[in-house]
Design an enzyme around this catalytic site. Structure first.
Site, PDB file in Angstrom:
ATOM      1  N   LYS A  53      47.400  41.552  34.242  1.00 54.02           N
ATOM      2  CA  LYS A  53      46.996  41.112  35.585  1.00 54.02           C
ATOM      3  C   LYS A  53      47.313  39.625  35.761  1.00 54.02           C
ATOM      4  CE  LYS A  53      43.586  44.779  35.857  1.00 54.02           C
ATOM      5  NZ  LYS A  53      42.213  45.240  35.671  1.00 54.02           N
ATOM      6  N   GLN A  97      35.996  43.457  35.256  1.00 50.14           N
ATOM      7  CA  GLN A  97      36.722  44.386  34.389  1.00 50.14           C
ATOM      8  C   GLN A  97      35.751  45.422  33.798  1.00 50.14           C
ATOM      9  OE1 GLN A  97      40.231  44.164  33.915  1.00 50.14           O
ATOM     10  NE2 GLN A  97      39.941  46.158  32.968  1.00 50.14           N
ATOM     11  N   ASP A 120      39.520  45.671  43.833  1.00 48.96           N
ATOM     12  CA  ASP A 120      39.662  46.908  43.046  1.00 48.96           C
ATOM     13  C   ASP A 120      39.455  48.136  43.943  1.00 48.96           C
ATOM     14  OD1 ASP A 120      40.436  47.284  40.471  1.00 48.96           O
ATOM     15  OD2 ASP A 120      38.486  46.875  39.556  1.00 48.96           O
TER      16      ASP A 120
END
Ligand code: NAP
Length: 284
Positions: A53, A97, A120
């Protein structure tokens, strides 16, 4: 028949080039797109995903900060940190995460992120907006899958789509997104009987199960588009998907490989969502 390979690597590369140009435009208006990733603990897979990322953010010019918290961080501390970034006008995207350590409630954490910064696409408000076809952040893996299907130039409308897997992050949303594109969608899962009877009728098959070589080639309709989401590590150390790639290539019209299929798109769509949020900020 020998299938055309849909290279997620190539599609992601093109998309990142476009995103880089957009970021240059946004920066020229005085706004720097900014993504915050919060990691609790040292899960090796999470660390490796975050590396990918970070690389994608650097490639496209998105400002990236990793908040790496200790494994023992309390839920309250994490929620406070999210709130701080929710209220920081210079931050466009916040991603926590997953998975989180067992003492932290994942649902609470996801719901704490402002839906306007939830790059997300996991917040229930974004999921609801997706279902009702409102402007929202789409979850990254399903959004990447849709982009890959669209590169094959087929018209999704009216096609039979079969999704194997019904997780909240892949199976369910990808089915909903195909439904939004007017496909006729069938979900299969661990309780489904005779899955092959469904896949043999499918023009589009998306497999997100997590079992190596789960779907054999003879379960695929001639000419179908096959999207393999699974990432499985074999004893040899090699990665393989949920679809038996060699067999499936003999029947499918288009197929994604593993690695180099869905994976590179997931991270690219995260950057795309961050850039979308920054564009909104630049318009304010
Ligand atoms: P998950 O949460 O474990 O869900 C797996 C799904 O497969 C469940 O719905 C389960 O059914 C179904 N399933 C399990 N065994 C089955 C069987 N024998 N027959 C039919 N269905 C079965 O997994 P996930 O998070 O969706 O991920 C799936 C795979 O995609 C994994 O390999 C993961 O690593 C990979 N993945 C890749 C990316 C990427 O960017 N490349 C992103 C996300 C995930 P039930 O609901 O009935 O249990």
């Amino acid at each position: 028949m020998s299938a055309t390979i849909i290279s997620g690597k190539d599609v992601a590369k093109d998309k990142r080039t476009q995103l880089k140009k957009k970021v240059e435009e946004i920066r020229s208006q005085g706004v720097v797109p900014k993504l915050i990733i919060i990691l609790v603990g040292n899960d090796p897979a999470s660390l490796s995903y975050i590396k990918g990322k970070k690389k994608a953010a650097e490639e496209t010019g998105v400002d990236f900060t990793l908040e790496h918290l200790d494994e023992g961080t309390t839920e309250a501390t994490l929620l406070q940190l999210i709130d701080r970034y929710n209220n920081d006008n210079m931050v466009d995207g916040i991603l926590v995460q997953l998975p989180l350590p067992a003492h932290i409630d994942e649902t609470k954490v996801i719901e704490k992120i402002s839906p306007e910064k939830d790059v997300d696409g996991f917040h229930p408000i974004n999921i609801g907006r997706m279902m009702t076809q409102q402007d929202c952040f789409l979850p990254c893996t399903p959004a990447g899958i849709l982009e890959l299907i669209k590169t094959s130039d087929i018209n999704i409308s009216g096609k039979n789509a079969v999704i194997i897997g019904r997780s909240n992050i892949v199976g369910k949303p990808v089915g909903q997104m195909l439904l939004n594109e007017h496909a006729t969608v069938t979900y299969c899962h661990s309780r489904t009987k005779n899955i092959e009877e469904f896949t043999k009728q499918a023009d589009i098959v998306v497999v997100a199960v997590g079992i190596a070589n789960f779907l054999p080639g003879n379960a695929i309709k001639e000419g179908a588009i096959v999207i393999d989401v699974g990432v499985n590590r074999l004893e040899s150390g090699k990665l393989c998907g949920d679809v038996h790639f060699e067999e499936a290539s003999e029947h499918a019209g288009h197929i994604t490989p593993v690695p180099g299929g869905v994976g590179p798109m997931t991270i690219t769509m995260l950057i795309s969502n961050t850039v979308k949020a920054a564009e909104k900020r630049a318009r304010k």
